[in-house]
Every structure is written in C-alpha cells, then in structure tokens.
Write a protein that holds these residues in place. Structure first.
Motif, PDB file in Angstrom:
ATOM      1  N   ARG A  24      27.444  40.999  32.578  1.00 37.57           N
ATOM      2  CA  ARG A  24      28.396  42.353  32.635  1.00 37.57           C
ATOM      3  C   ARG A  24      29.098  42.290  31.424  1.00 37.57           C
ATOM      4  N   SER A  25      29.303  43.458  30.881  1.00 42.66           N
ATOM      5  CA  SER A  25      29.947  43.417  29.517  1.00 42.66           C
ATOM      6  C   SER A  25      31.407  43.315  29.859  1.00 42.66           C
ATOM      7  N   ILE A  26      32.298  42.918  29.077  1.00 39.48           N
ATOM      8  CA  ILE A  26      33.657  42.745  29.071  1.00 39.48           C
ATOM      9  C   ILE A  26      34.373  44.232  29.348  1.00 39.48           C
ATOM     10  N   ALA A  27      33.865  45.373  29.059  1.00 37.53           N
ATOM     11  CA  ALA A  27      34.491  46.668  29.444  1.00 37.53           C
ATOM     12  C   ALA A  27      34.143  46.909  30.772  1.00 37.53           C
ATOM     13  N   HIS A  28      33.200  46.637  31.298  1.00 34.85           N
ATOM     14  CA  HIS A  28      32.891  46.598  32.544  1.00 34.85           C
ATOM     15  C   HIS A  28      33.793  45.858  33.214  1.00 34.85           C
ATOM     16  N   ARG A  29      33.855  44.627  33.199  1.00 33.02           N
ATOM     17  CA  ARG A  29      35.009  43.841  33.870  1.00 33.02           C
ATOM     18  C   ARG A  29      36.301  44.332  33.719  1.00 33.02           C
ATOM     19  N   LEU A  30      36.883  44.740  32.777  1.00 33.78           N
ATOM     20  CA  LEU A  30      38.119  45.325  32.649  1.00 33.78           C
ATOM     21  C   LEU A  30      38.290  46.804  33.422  1.00 33.78           C
ATOM     22  N   ARG A  31      37.350  47.474  33.447  1.00 30.30           N
ATOM     23  CA  ARG A  31      37.007  48.621  34.180  1.00 30.30           C
ATOM     24  C   ARG A  31      37.517  48.434  35.921  1.00 30.30           C
ATOM     25  N   SER A  33      38.426  45.594  37.080  1.00 32.01           N
ATOM     26  CA  SER A  33      39.666  44.807  37.391  1.00 32.01           C
ATOM     27  C   SER A  33      40.713  45.888  37.296  1.00 32.01           C
TER      28      SER A  33
END
Length: 58
Positions: A24-31, A33
């Motif tokens: 998973r991309s970092i952007a996906h993980r931040l969204r 979260s």
C-alpha cells in the motif's frame, strides 16, 4: 533430536498471501489512518451522548 516450530493455519496463509499482495502506498495509509481517527471520534461522541441521555432519564 530436533523440534520444529509449528505454524498455525493463519500464519501459513498470511505467509503465502503477503508476498503476492502489492504494498500500500504511504498516501493510502495516511488516508486510512485519518478516516479511522475520524470514525473513532464520531463513535466516541455518539457513545458519550447516549450515556449522557441514559443518565438523565429516570
């Protein structure tokens, strides 16, 4: 005498699945979260409101 480590069915399945799934991309993980924090806050507010209403009613 050698005692092997036994793996559970879940750990075996995860070992087989994880390498094939794309990271998973970092952007996906931040969204995710941020969504999770907002959801948790809404649930906590609803829980507190319900508890407050139950305390007031006889």
């Amino acid at each position: 005498m050698s005692i092997g480590v036994r793996f559970s069915a879940l750990s075996t399945r995860l070992t087989n699945i994880l390498p094939t799934r794309p990271a998973r991309s970092i952007a996906h993980r931040l969204r995710w979260s941020n969504w999770r924090r907002r959801h948790h806050a809404r649930a906590e507010q609803a829980h507190d409101a319900r508890r407050f209403n139950l305390e007031i009613e006889p």
